[in-house]
Every structure is written in C-alpha cells, then in structure tokens.
Design a protein around this motif. Structure first.
Motif, PDB file in Angstrom:
ATOM      1  N   ASP A 168       0.838  -1.200   0.000  1.00 22.32           N
ATOM      2  CA  ASP A 168       0.000   0.000   0.000  1.00 22.32           C
ATOM      3  C   ASP A 168       0.868   1.244   0.000  1.00 22.32           C
ATOM      4  O   ASP A 168       2.074   1.190   0.279  1.00 22.32           O
ATOM      5  CB  ASP A 168      -0.909   0.014   1.236  1.00 22.32           C
ATOM      6  N   GLU A 197      -0.956   7.121   3.579  1.00 23.07           N
ATOM      7  CA  GLU A 197      -1.419   8.484   3.378  1.00 23.07           C
ATOM      8  C   GLU A 197      -0.444   9.472   4.005  1.00 23.07           C
ATOM      9  O   GLU A 197       0.045   9.281   5.103  1.00 23.07           O
ATOM     10  CB  GLU A 197      -2.809   8.665   3.996  1.00 23.07           C
ATOM     11  N   SER A 240      -1.939  -2.116  -4.173  1.00 22.54           N
ATOM     12  CA  SER A 240      -3.072  -1.185  -4.186  1.00 22.54           C
ATOM     13  C   SER A 240      -2.978  -0.247  -5.385  1.00 22.54           C
ATOM     14  O   SER A 240      -1.886   0.020  -5.898  1.00 22.54           O
ATOM     15  CB  SER A 240      -3.108  -0.366  -2.893  1.00 22.54           C
ATOM     16  N   ASP A 267      -3.387   2.928  -5.386  1.00 18.21           N
ATOM     17  CA  ASP A 267      -2.620   4.117  -5.005  1.00 18.21           C
ATOM     18  C   ASP A 267      -1.125   3.874  -5.120  1.00 18.21           C
ATOM     19  O   ASP A 267      -0.364   4.773  -5.490  1.00 18.21           O
ATOM     20  CB  ASP A 267      -2.972   4.534  -3.572  1.00 18.21           C
ATOM     21  N   LYS A 321      -7.532  -0.587  -0.503  1.00 18.29           N
ATOM     22  CA  LYS A 321      -6.335  -0.944   0.246  1.00 18.29           C
ATOM     23  C   LYS A 321      -6.008  -2.426   0.083  1.00 18.29           C
ATOM     24  O   LYS A 321      -6.866  -3.284   0.290  1.00 18.29           O
ATOM     25  CB  LYS A 321      -6.518  -0.608   1.727  1.00 18.29           C
ATOM     26  N   SER A 324      -3.940  -4.170   1.966  1.00 14.98           N
ATOM     27  CA  SER A 324      -3.871  -4.847   3.266  1.00 14.98           C
ATOM     28  C   SER A 324      -5.245  -5.297   3.741  1.00 14.98           C
ATOM     29  O   SER A 324      -5.358  -6.304   4.446  1.00 14.98           O
ATOM     30  CB  SER A 324      -3.236  -3.920   4.304  1.00 14.98           C
ATOM     31  N   ASP A 325      -6.301  -4.566   3.343  1.00 16.54           N
ATOM     32  CA  ASP A 325      -7.660  -4.974   3.709  1.00 16.54           C
ATOM     33  C   ASP A 325      -8.028  -6.313   3.077  1.00 16.54           C
ATOM     34  O   ASP A 325      -8.801  -7.081   3.646  1.00 16.54           O
ATOM     35  CB  ASP A 325      -8.675  -3.908   3.281  1.00 16.54           C
TER      36      ASP A 325
END
Length: 396
Positions: free
Chosen positions: A40, A43, A118, A120, A153, A155-156
């Motif tokens: 990920d 932020e 991810s 992002d 995400k 990791s989710d």
C-alpha cells in the motif's frame, strides 16, 4: 610414490568441498513462510514510501481439525492458520528486513503465492517495476506468483475472513481459478508474464481484486501503461468480458441477451478469434477481428420453443449483437480514454506483419498515437449447439 600422495591430497581436498553443501541450511521450524504480500501507499507519506503487509502461515494452525474447531469460538486467534504483520519502509528489501526484526521467524518467500498492490501504490510512474524488482531478483521466488491490483487498500484484502479455506490467500487463489465459470474476470496474472510486458514496454492488463460484502470480487481488470509502468485506470466486468473475447482469453462463462423481452443465457463452450489487417496509408491500419462463439442455451424461455429454426436464428443474432456491443465498448475506452493498446494489436503486428510494424512502432502509443487512430471492426458469429430438453419452466 610422491605423485600418489599428491593425488590423494587433491582427492581429499575435493571431498571436503563437497561436504560444505549445507553451510546455509535453515531448519524448517525456523522459517517464516510468507504466502501473501500486500503493498500500500501510506497516506501523507512520500512517493518512495510503502507499507508492506505479509501473510505468514502458522504450521500448527493448519492442522486444526473440525473436531476441535468448536473450541476456538471463545478465542478467535486460537489455532489460526496464519497471521498478518505490517511495516512501513522506503523499499521492498527494507520491509523484509524490518519485519525480520519483529517476528521470531524471518520471512521466507519460496512458498509465496500472490502479491497484491493497491491502486494508489501502482499509480505513480515506474512504481510497478520498483515494487516487483525485489521479488523478481529473489532466488527464493517463483515465476508463477500471482499479481493482483487492488481497487482500494491491499492490506484490507489480506484481512478478510477466508470462507471454506485456511487462509485468505487460499480463498483468493480459489476464486481466481473460476474464470471457466465467468468471463467477467481475467485469467491469473503471473509475475513472470508481468515481467515480460514490462521489459517489452507493452501496455497490458492485470487481474483486479476488490473487497466487497465481507469477501472479495475479482471482476474487472487494471490497465498498466507500457511506457511509464504505472496504473492508468480500471475496466469494469463487462468491459473485461469484451477484452477477453478479443484477446482469446475466454475459458467459459455466460453471455446474456434479450429475445422478445426475455433474458436468454448462452453457456460458452468454445471461443475463437482471428485478426485480419489492412494498411490503408503509411500511418493508418484497419483491423478486422472475427470472433466465433459456440455454446449451449443455459436458460429456458417461457412461451418460446428454442428448437425451432427461426427462434435459434433470433437467439444467435441477439447474442451476436450483445458480444459486438461489449467488444466495441472496450475498444472505444482503450482508444479514446486511455489511448493504450491493451488489446495486443501492436504485438500481433510485430509477430505476424513485422515489415508493416517497424515504421509504426515508434508512434503506436506515443506522439501521433497511431493505435487510437486505427480502424477496428469486430464481426461476431454465435453458434448455439444445444438448446436443452426443457422448453418451458412454468405450467398453467
């Protein structure tokens, strides 16, 4: 006599070198088996910072039987077959090193099955090769490791409940193999194939995963720019279905259409595709893509007898229009929105019409972007091989 002693000494020395083969041996109970990796972008952090999540198996938890599974109700972590551990660093080797300092067993990647990145983390220029480089160079890795792009995400995804499986990685891997039942998702994207696309500087698609209703869905695909090596965007399930027909990735699944206001479903059994190309000017080519689909009627139709010739013709025409519309939607999106040849037409020209391809190659996806100007026509033929034995599903 003296030469014999020298010969014996040489043989003895060679034997000693063979006995050092286990100098780096690590006992199996000291290894931390990593089966899944999620990457990920934290932020507020710099572009060069990544959050890595490792899913590591607990060998003792894998032995948990249904007989004693009820004892884990009071303690959800008792007998668990895996655990997730995360850290944030500037590179993949640093993530592995940091996690090694936080767990009793250092990460071991020989049994790694998937890497989830991810959106992002993949959207920055050259981010994909930056992430995958460590795993491609690692001697413990296999070229068959599955690569997924997470819509959300990563990791989710590794934190979902693994329905009917021991670990989330097993659960996701089982879903990824269901492309014979649905044509709304891609076949598995493997790290070896992704590496080849990156080296060739060809735009391509990767299987997408998204957390949904406590589980995951793998419908859709992610578009990767072959030049900048970054994520451009996503195709939805319907667009991915059209892409699969064009690229000969159809393994099965259902195609639905309407006849007299009623939904009909074709179970795809075989699908083939042929490409014909014509160069109309030095910088313009026209492609004709012929798709032939064979299958079985998979849904009964009230008040319609599908065994009649005219009805079969109407069914086939309706399904042809549906597939044609779906393929033209994805062509329009790739040519006008993304301007990237995820259809593989440039690769087709390189392999089959190399003399035609050489003058076009430099401007195919760059500068004049000849791909977006190319004419692409899709012709579809559907053949309904069987209509089943039940004509009506209701009775007055």
């Amino acid at each position: 006599m003296f030469p014999r002693r020298i010969l014996c000494a040489i043989c003895f020395s060679c034997t000693l070198t063979l006995l050092t083969g286990c100098w780096d041996r690590v006992e199996i109970n000291q290894r931390g088996f990593v089966v899944g990796v999620a990457i990920d972008k934290p932020e507020g952090e710099s572009k060069s910072t990544y959050k890595g999540t490792y899913q590591m198996v607990v060998p003792g938890g894998l032995k948990l039987s249904s007989a004693n599974s009820s004892s884990t109700n009071n303690n959800p972590h008792a007998g668990q077959a895996y655990f997730n551990i995360s850290t944030t660093e500037h590179s993949m080797p640093s993530i592995a090193a940091r996690i090694s300092s936080r767990t009793s067993r250092s990460p071991y990647f020989e049994h790694l099955r998937m890497i989830i990145i991810s959106g992002d983390a993949a959207k920055h220029e050259a981010s994909l090769p930056d992430i995958l480089d460590y795993y491609l160079r690692n001697s413990e890795m296999r070229r068959s490791v599955q690569i997924l792009i997470a819509d959300g995400k990563a990791s989710d995804i590794l934190g979902i409940f693994p329905n009917n499986e021991s670990t989330p990685v097993d659960y996701i891997s089982s879903i990824a193999k269901n492309n014979q039942k649905t044509n709304y998702m891609l076949s598995e994207s493997r790290i070896g194939d992704v590496h080849e696309f990156l080296i060739k500087h060809e735009s391509f698609v990767i299987q997408t995963i998204k957390k949904e209703d406590g589980g995951v869905t793998l419908n859709g695909s992610a578009i990767i720019d072959g030049k900048t090596k970054q994520l451009l965007g996503f195709l939805n399930g319907e667009e991915t279905q059209g892409l699969n027909f064009i690229t000969k990735r159809i393994k099965g699944g259902i195609v639905e259409s309407k006849v007299d206001g009623q939904i009909v479903g074709l179970k795809v059994e075989r699908s083939n595709r042929k490409i014909y190309v014509q160069q109309t000017s030095p910088e313009h080519v026209n492609f004709t893509i012929k798709i032939i689909v064979e299958g079985t009627l998979d849904k009964s139709i009230t008040n319609i007898d599908p065994s009649e010739g005219k009805i079969v013709d109407a069914l086939e025409k309706s399904l042809e229009d549906t597939i044609s519309s779906t393929t033209h939607k994805v062509i329009k999106k790739l040519q006008q929105t993304y301007k990237k040849d995820a259809l593989g037409l440039g690769a087709y020209l390189f392999q089959n019409h190399n003399k035609m391809w050489k003058p076009l190659a430099a401007n195919w996806e760059a500068c004049a972007n000849l791909f977006s100007q190319a004419g692409i026509d899709v012709q579809v033929e559907v053949i309904v091989r069987r209509v089943g034995n039940i004509f009506e599903s209701t009775k007055e």
